[in-house]
Design a protein around this motif. Structure first.
Motif, PDB file in Angstrom:
ATOM      1  N   PHE A  27       0.926  -1.076  -0.131  1.00 29.85           N
ATOM      2  CA  PHE A  27      -0.006   0.066   0.013  1.00 29.85           C
ATOM      3  C   PHE A  27       0.746   1.149  -0.048  1.00 29.85           C
ATOM      4  N   ASP A  28       2.095   1.038  -0.173  1.00 32.77           N
ATOM      5  CA  ASP A  28       3.117   2.118  -0.378  1.00 32.77           C
ATOM      6  C   ASP A  28       3.984   1.879  -1.262  1.00 32.77           C
ATOM      7  N   GLU A  29       3.780   2.472  -2.515  1.00 33.60           N
ATOM      8  CA  GLU A  29       4.589   2.114  -3.721  1.00 33.60           C
ATOM      9  C   GLU A  29       6.122   2.465  -3.485  1.00 33.60           C
ATOM     10  N   ASN A  30       6.516   3.437  -2.802  1.00 28.88           N
ATOM     11  CA  ASN A  30       7.809   3.972  -2.847  1.00 28.88           C
ATOM     12  C   ASN A  30       8.462   2.904  -1.898  1.00 28.88           C
ATOM     13  N   ILE A  31       8.068   2.683  -0.424  1.00 30.48           N
ATOM     14  CA  ILE A  31       8.490   1.778   0.365  1.00 30.48           C
ATOM     15  C   ILE A  31       8.669   0.395  -0.258  1.00 30.48           C
TER      16      ILE A  31
END
Length: 304
Positions: A27-31
């Motif tokens: 749910f957090d593409e960057n992470i």
């Protein structure tokens, strides 16, 4: 060591190496991308230099994982909070372990073990429910002993008795279909499991399988080069070379599959159960007399 080859071990290794990808990372593409790139720094070296395979790009992994995000999102919650709220509301919460004590990564026959905490303590670490909330620990034990995969097995049978037990009990791996290793009941292992898990109740399954035997051997201790061990040797080398010290109990020929009370069992079957109970360090509360859901004898309720 008996692995199913389904990737469970590598997933646990990634967790301990702190390069694992968690569901919440979807749910957090960057992470997610940072973690995938960090993991691939290691994995691509293995793929290319050890296994002679092509390297994998972060883009293909991230794109594949993100495709599951919205499908999975409704099923993700703070399960520790969910479970503790249920307990506070007076609901019954049951945890099930999918492996056995002797396959526990800490307390089993290492390295012939699974990758996780398969003992009762794993219910707390895996769920986020404190150990003081576990008020009943139920152990499942067969009326004889089985194992899948390699590792020490003092009562293992390699003769016609083993073939008879395996065939009669249909002892083949659920996932792999591999024939299970079989042997007689091992009381020291059951006592060990009772102690390690804090077992309050045992469910003794497959008592019906032993019907027809004139005598039923039970392992009550081990012999290691002439020295008797009433409990598991602390040294695994000793355990690997342990020979079972057997006691023999009279068998029965009656069909017990219709028994629904302890008194319905033949006297010899009752005596066998009571002998196992005395050796095992805790009470036998339920007895299985067949494969159907209703083919059980309940001596003590498991839920108050």
């Amino acid at each position: 060591i008996g692995t199913t080859g389904r990737g469970i071990g590598p997933a646990y290794a990634d967790k301990i190496n702190r390069v694992g990808i968690r569901v919440q990372d979807l749910f957090d593409e960057n992470i997610l991308r940072q973690k995938v790139e960090g993991a691939l720094d290691q994995k691509n070296h293995l793929l290319v230099k050890i296994f002679n395979r092509r390297s994998i790009t972060a883009d293909e992994i991230v794109d594949d994982l993100l495709a599951y995000a919205e499908r999975v999102r409704p099923m993700v919650a703070d399960t520790s909070l969910l479970l503790n709220d249920a307990l506070e509301a007076g609901d019954v919460v049951v945890f099930e372990g999918g492996q056995a004590t002797m396959l526990d990564v800490d307390h089993g026959t290492y390295p012939f073990v699974t990758s996780s905490s398969a003992t009762a303590g794993g219910a707390s670490t895996g769920s986020g429910v404190g150990p003081n909330r576990l008020d009943r620990i139920v152990g499942i034990v067969k009326a004889y002993t089985t194992r899948v995969g390699s590792g020490p097995f003092p009562t293992e049978l390699f003769d016609e008795s083993g073939d008879w037990l395996r065939s009669r009990g249909f002892e083949f791996g659920t996932t792999t279909g591999r024939p299970r290793r079989v042997g007689w009941y091992d009381a020291p292992i059951t006592r060990y499991a009772t102690r390690i898990n804090g077992i309050t109740d045992l469910v003794l399954t497959k008592l019906d399988i032993l019907g027809g035997l004139e005598q039923i051997p039970v392992c009550v201790a081990y012999d290691v080069d002439g020295e008797r061990f009433d409990d598991l040797p602390v040294n695994q080398t000793d355990f690997h070379h342990a020979k079972p010290v057997l006691e023999y109990y009279p068998g029965w020929s009656e069909d017990i599959s219709t028994a629904r009370t302890f008194e319905d069992l033949p006297q010899n079957a009752q005596d066998y159960v009571l002998a196992l109970e005395k050796m095992s360090g805790t009470r036998i509360s339920v007895i299985g007399v067949g494969p159907a859901r209703d083919q059980v004898i309940v001596r003590h309720d498991l839920i108050d």
